[in-house]
Write a protein that holds these residues in place. Structure first.
Motif, PDB file in Angstrom:
ATOM      1  N   ILE A 348      72.673  16.268 -45.865  1.00  0.00           N
ATOM      2  CA  ILE A 348      72.970  16.425 -47.226  1.00  0.00           C
ATOM      3  C   ILE A 348      71.677  16.143 -48.174  1.00  0.00           C
ATOM      4  O   ILE A 348      71.381  17.165 -48.976  1.00  0.00           O
ATOM      5  CB  ILE A 348      74.107  15.395 -47.747  1.00  0.00           C
ATOM      6  CG1 ILE A 348      75.446  15.701 -47.183  1.00  0.00           C
ATOM      7  CG2 ILE A 348      74.305  15.707 -49.415  1.00  0.00           C
ATOM      8  CD1 ILE A 348      76.338  14.855 -47.176  1.00  0.00           C
ATOM      9  N   TYR A 349      70.949  15.166 -47.957  1.00  0.00           N
ATOM     10  CA  TYR A 349      69.661  14.781 -48.852  1.00  0.00           C
ATOM     11  C   TYR A 349      68.793  15.991 -48.729  1.00  0.00           C
ATOM     12  O   TYR A 349      68.354  16.704 -49.846  1.00  0.00           O
ATOM     13  CB  TYR A 349      69.262  13.567 -48.514  1.00  0.00           C
ATOM     14  CG  TYR A 349      67.871  13.433 -49.069  1.00  0.00           C
ATOM     15  CD1 TYR A 349      67.885  12.773 -50.462  1.00  0.00           C
ATOM     16  CD2 TYR A 349      66.726  13.360 -48.530  1.00  0.00           C
ATOM     17  CE1 TYR A 349      66.609  12.391 -50.927  1.00  0.00           C
ATOM     18  CE2 TYR A 349      65.374  13.177 -48.999  1.00  0.00           C
ATOM     19  CZ  TYR A 349      65.532  12.868 -50.314  1.00  0.00           C
ATOM     20  OH  TYR A 349      64.263  12.594 -51.067  1.00  0.00           O
ATOM     21  N   LEU A 350      68.485  16.383 -47.555  1.00  0.00           N
ATOM     22  CA  LEU A 350      67.313  17.220 -47.257  1.00  0.00           C
ATOM     23  C   LEU A 350      67.691  18.870 -47.507  1.00  0.00           C
ATOM     24  O   LEU A 350      66.579  19.481 -47.978  1.00  0.00           O
ATOM     25  CB  LEU A 350      66.872  17.271 -45.693  1.00  0.00           C
ATOM     26  CG  LEU A 350      66.261  15.883 -45.235  1.00  0.00           C
ATOM     27  CD1 LEU A 350      66.081  15.928 -43.753  1.00  0.00           C
ATOM     28  CD2 LEU A 350      64.929  15.737 -45.868  1.00  0.00           C
ATOM     29  N   ILE A 351      68.932  19.126 -47.370  1.00  0.00           N
ATOM     30  CA  ILE A 351      69.506  20.250 -47.877  1.00  0.00           C
ATOM     31  C   ILE A 351      69.329  20.536 -49.250  1.00  0.00           C
ATOM     32  O   ILE A 351      68.992  21.817 -49.930  1.00  0.00           O
ATOM     33  CB  ILE A 351      70.753  20.661 -47.270  1.00  0.00           C
ATOM     34  CG1 ILE A 351      70.862  20.778 -46.004  1.00  0.00           C
ATOM     35  CG2 ILE A 351      71.452  21.995 -47.974  1.00  0.00           C
ATOM     36  CD1 ILE A 351      69.818  21.860 -45.206  1.00  0.00           C
ATOM     37  N   LEU A 352      69.259  19.657 -50.386  1.00  0.00           N
ATOM     38  CA  LEU A 352      69.485  19.736 -51.597  1.00  0.00           C
ATOM     39  C   LEU A 352      68.188  19.395 -52.236  1.00  0.00           C
ATOM     40  O   LEU A 352      68.147  19.380 -53.729  1.00  0.00           O
ATOM     41  CB  LEU A 352      70.325  18.732 -52.063  1.00  0.00           C
ATOM     42  CG  LEU A 352      71.985  19.121 -51.902  1.00  0.00           C
ATOM     43  CD1 LEU A 352      72.914  18.057 -52.262  1.00  0.00           C
ATOM     44  CD2 LEU A 352      72.332  20.670 -52.470  1.00  0.00           C
ATOM     45  N   GLN A 353      67.089  18.901 -51.438  1.00  0.00           N
ATOM     46  CA  GLN A 353      65.847  18.483 -52.182  1.00  0.00           C
ATOM     47  C   GLN A 353      64.800  19.735 -52.386  1.00  0.00           C
ATOM     48  O   GLN A 353      64.805  20.773 -51.585  1.00  0.00           O
ATOM     49  CB  GLN A 353      65.154  17.331 -51.195  1.00  0.00           C
ATOM     50  CG  GLN A 353      65.727  16.035 -51.060  1.00  0.00           C
ATOM     51  CD  GLN A 353      65.915  15.632 -52.446  1.00  0.00           C
ATOM     52  OE1 GLN A 353      64.720  15.265 -53.012  1.00  0.00           O
ATOM     53  NE2 GLN A 353      67.086  15.287 -52.987  1.00  0.00           N
ATOM     54  N   PRO A 354      64.067  19.521 -53.330  1.00  0.00           N
ATOM     55  CA  PRO A 354      62.828  20.423 -53.643  1.00  0.00           C
ATOM     56  C   PRO A 354      61.769  20.466 -52.645  1.00  0.00           C
ATOM     57  O   PRO A 354      61.004  21.236 -52.618  1.00  0.00           O
ATOM     58  CB  PRO A 354      62.765  20.327 -55.062  1.00  0.00           C
ATOM     59  CG  PRO A 354      62.910  18.884 -55.219  1.00  0.00           C
ATOM     60  CD  PRO A 354      64.203  18.178 -54.526  1.00  0.00           C
ATOM     61  N   ILE A 355      61.578  19.196 -52.114  1.00  0.00           N
ATOM     62  CA  ILE A 355      60.463  18.944 -51.163  1.00  0.00           C
ATOM     63  C   ILE A 355      60.821  18.707 -49.740  1.00  0.00           C
ATOM     64  O   ILE A 355      61.635  17.435 -49.641  1.00  0.00           O
ATOM     65  CB  ILE A 355      59.486  17.751 -51.700  1.00  0.00           C
ATOM     66  CG1 ILE A 355      59.140  18.311 -53.141  1.00  0.00           C
ATOM     67  CG2 ILE A 355      58.232  17.762 -50.776  1.00  0.00           C
ATOM     68  CD1 ILE A 355      58.208  17.250 -53.764  1.00  0.00           C
ATOM     69  N   VAL A 356      60.651  19.286 -48.901  1.00  0.00           N
ATOM     70  CA  VAL A 356      61.130  19.159 -47.256  1.00  0.00           C
ATOM     71  C   VAL A 356      59.977  19.145 -46.534  1.00  0.00           C
ATOM     72  O   VAL A 356      59.926  20.088 -45.871  1.00  0.00           O
ATOM     73  CB  VAL A 356      62.321  19.852 -47.044  1.00  0.00           C
ATOM     74  CG1 VAL A 356      62.787  19.214 -45.633  1.00  0.00           C
ATOM     75  CG2 VAL A 356      63.488  19.674 -47.935  1.00  0.00           C
ATOM     76  N   HIS A 357      59.227  18.257 -46.343  1.00  0.00           N
ATOM     77  CA  HIS A 357      57.941  18.424 -45.565  1.00  0.00           C
ATOM     78  C   HIS A 357      58.510  18.118 -44.054  1.00  0.00           C
ATOM     79  O   HIS A 357      59.698  17.336 -43.839  1.00  0.00           O
ATOM     80  CB  HIS A 357      57.053  17.281 -45.766  1.00  0.00           C
ATOM     81  CG  HIS A 357      56.095  17.433 -47.085  1.00  0.00           C
ATOM     82  ND1 HIS A 357      55.183  18.637 -47.363  1.00  0.00           N
ATOM     83  CD2 HIS A 357      55.947  16.556 -48.122  1.00  0.00           C
ATOM     84  CE1 HIS A 357      54.693  18.306 -48.366  1.00  0.00           C
ATOM     85  NE2 HIS A 357      55.120  17.400 -49.074  1.00  0.00           N
TER      86      HIS A 357
END
Length: 425
Positions: A348-357
């Motif tokens: 959930i967190y990573l799908i909604l984030q503007p930065i996903v290194h």
């Protein structure tokens, strides 16, 4: 495989086609090793092979990330008895110029954030200080010092995964998918990212929970938060878990570890600069996002400009609501159910984030091996598409590669959560 990793570690990040080709071969080799490994697993051979793979990238400067220079910069300030949270590097360098100090000059010239306060928690700073002590005025010595710490963390992850796979009666061969994974090796050992230590402490927390050592379990969770703030988002899962909700020992362990990990931020009000940089980072930068980019385009269409500052706040609230909702809905009654919820929270967190290194997915990937979820396994391959942006001086992203990455991720997430019987492993 070690030879291919050796080659991959030398390829400039501008050479995406060659990077993608070798990475794909390495990932396929990992998959083949997993498929042919039977019940009689030669763990000594697997362990030694994984160590050799990691040693293969020891002698190279990081190709896809220059964060390590900030790590050593902060550590060097600590070594000099100074607080790395009180001044941005550009100000410090201007006030303390020493043309004879080639080491600090080299670090400063390679910093990617000379005008920002440090965003790394105090527990990380301790590791940076060790790296600075090891450097003795030479960057390569600092590289080796930090890599040895990260390698020890990886060894800890190996043995904890073996134990937990046995505890949860999962195929022990699943460990190969982590131990031989090229993304894990390159991003942790090659590019100096500390998500491997986060995974180490999360696994240690789970391990202690399985034997009802709740104070230690909470303490390890607190240390995971101390390395990276991100595991703090797991808090709702504990509030709704029957194992931890009313366990005073667990919450005491968490509290003590967090307080000890962050106490330094109260020195000279360091927390003001620390959280200021975190807010700026969250509301200014974009990379390898999925749903965020779609919403941003809607914002462009409606407002005519990038609504990043507003959108990141909205998505942060949506993330919190989603995490709380699913923690309440699932209400885990066992340790394995809790781990499965953690994997969903990370998703959930990573799908909604503007930065996903790419390295952000590593803790969730390691945890997912204890469940029947495959999204992060596939993402550990699909993340290679984001490396295409590193070939541009301005890190310009190609929508085609973003689409390819997230098509794979969302397809497997659909199979995991809407067709749970269709699993890959």
């Amino acid at each position: 495989m070690a030879g291919l990793l050796f080659i991959l570690a030398q390829i400039p990040r501008t050479e995406f086609a060659l990077t993608f080709l070798i990475f794909s071969f390495l990932f396929a080799g990992m998959g083949l090793a997993f498929l042919i490994t039977g019940e009689k697993t030669n763990w000594i051979g697997i362990f030694v092979s994984g160590i050799l793979f990691r040693l293969a990238v020891f002698g190279f400067a990081p190709q896809w990330s220059d964060d390590v220079y900030r790590f050593l910069w902060d550590g060097e300030l600590l070594e000099m008895g100074e607080n790395p949270y009180l001044q941005i590097p550009s100000e410090w360098q201007e006030e303390n110029q020493n043309p004879d100090d080639a080491y600090l000059k080299q670090l400063f010239q390679n910093l990617n954030s000379p005008d920002y306060f440090s965003v790394y928690p105090p527990l990380n700073q301790v590791i940076f200080w060790i790296g600075a002590k090891a450097s003795n005025g030479f960057v390569w010595n600092g590289f080796i010092g930090l890599r040895l710490i990260l390698l020890l963390g990886e060894i800890g992850v190996f043995f904890l995964l073996v134990r937990l796979l046995r505890t949860f009666r999962k195929p022990e061969s699943l460990l190969i998918l982590y131990w031989f994974n090229p993304l894990v090796i390159l991003e942790i050992i090659g590019n100096f990212h500390f998500e491997g230590l986060v995974l180490l402490f999360l696994l240690a927390s789970i391990n202690r929970m399985t034997v009802n050592k709740m104070a230690l379990s909470g303490g390890f969770l607190g240390l995971a938060i101390g390395v990276k703030l991100l595991p703090l988002m797991l808090a709702p899962s504990f509030l709704f878990s029957s194992q931890t909700r009313k366990d005073l020992a667990f919450w005491s362990g968490v509290s003590i570890a967090v307080i000890l990990s962050f106490a330094w931020l109260w020195v000279d009000q360091s927390y003001l600069n620390f959280f200021q940089s975190l807010r700026l980072y969250q509301g200014k930068f974009e990379f390898n996002a999925s749903l965020y980019y779609l919403f941003r385009e809607v914002g462009f269409w409606i407002q005519g400009y990038n609504i990043i500052e507003t959108l990141t706040k909205i998505l942060s609230l949506a993330t919190l609501i989603g995490i709380v909702f699913f923690s309440w809905k699932r209400r885990p009654n066992s340790t394995l159910e809790l781990v499965d919820l953690w994997v969903l929270i990370y998703l959930i967190y990573l799908i909604l984030q503007p930065i996903v290194h790419p390295w952000y997915i590593i803790p969730a990937f390691g945890l997912s091996l204890l469940t029947n979820k495959n999204t992060f396994l596939i993402w550990s391959f699909a993340a290679i598409f984001s490396y295409h942006a590193y070939g541009n001086t301005d890190f310009r992203e190609n929508p085609i590669f973003l689409f390819a990455e997230y098509l794979l991720v969302f397809l497997v997430a659909y199979l995991d959560y809407f067709r749970p019987k269709k699993t890959l492993i």
